[in-house]
Design a protein around this motif. Structure first.
Motif: not given
Lengths: 109, 114
Positions: B17-45
């Motif tokens: 299946t598929s899942l959509t994740i939403q991200c809302q910011v309270d102000s206008q921003v220039t750059m937005m990023f998505w990271y993944r953090q697998q169990p026991g791991q660091s953040l990966t862009l």
């Protein structure tokens, strides 16, 4: 290639002891270096950045370009410092933030 | 500082299946990023979400697997498509802007794929 290395996965110290969390980086230009902290059940937050040259919660970090290091230090650890600490690098062109593997700091009473 | 919210905060999904994740910011921003953090791991862009154009993906991540939308300067979505157990991770939205050009992180979405 950009790389951030935190050699210690876990660092355990007693309250009042000095603490140093190591961070080494690989980058060909002049990067920006950061320390982020994640307390239990909280989101990741910025602790400090090298260009600010400030002390936050008693922590300091100095960028050593010769050794390509940005170690985080605190002279007297507190129990509330227990958290996950991530060192991060951003390239000189102001792009993406690259993280190290993280070091879990445990401060025991 | 920017305040970031993500929906859902967690989900358990079935393989394929598929899942959509939403991200809302309270102000206008220039750059937005998505990271993944697998169990026991660091953040990966995963990618940089660009407003009005296609996202910029990092090595190892492709648009077919992680389609991203950014219709305006305060909102973005990340879809994890055709999920497998290996996609079980925390997915984090991050934005950059404000004083000092600081990068802020959302609370994350904890995804478990069975």
């Amino acid at each position: 290639a950009q790389r951030v290395t935190q050699p210690e996965k876990l660092l355990s110290v007693f309250k009042g002891a000095p603490v140093e969390l190591k961070c080494n980086y690989s980058y060909s230009g002049s990067p920006e270096l950061f320390w982020y902290v994640q307390y239990s059940r909280q989101r990741l937050q910025l602790l400090l950045r090298h260009i600010s040259r400030e002390s936050i919660k008693g922590f300091t970090a100095d960028l050593n370009k010769g050794e390509t290091s940005f170690h985080l230090k605190k002279p007297f650890a507190q129990e509330e410092d227990s958290a996950m600490y991530y060192c991060a690098l951003r390239g000189s062109q102001g792009g993406k933030l690259i993280f190290g593997q993280g070091t879990e700091l445990s401060v025991k009473p | 500082s920017a305040v970031i919210s993500q929906k859902p905060s967690r989900d358990i999904c079935q393989r394929g299946t598929s899942l959509t994740i939403q991200c809302q910011v309270d102000s206008q921003v220039t750059m937005m990023f998505w990271y993944r953090q697998q169990p026991g791991q660091s953040l990966t862009l995963i990618a940089t979400a660009n407003q009005g154009s296609e996202a910029t993906y990092e090595s190892g991540f492709v648009i077919d697997k992680f389609p991203i939308s950014r219709p305006n300067l305060t909102f973005s979505t990340l879809t994890v498509s055709n999920m497998s157990p290996e996609d079980s991770s925390i997915y984090l939205c991050s934005v950059r802007g404000g004083a000092g050009d600081t990068q802020y992180f959302g609370p994350g979405t904890r995804l478990t794929v069975l």
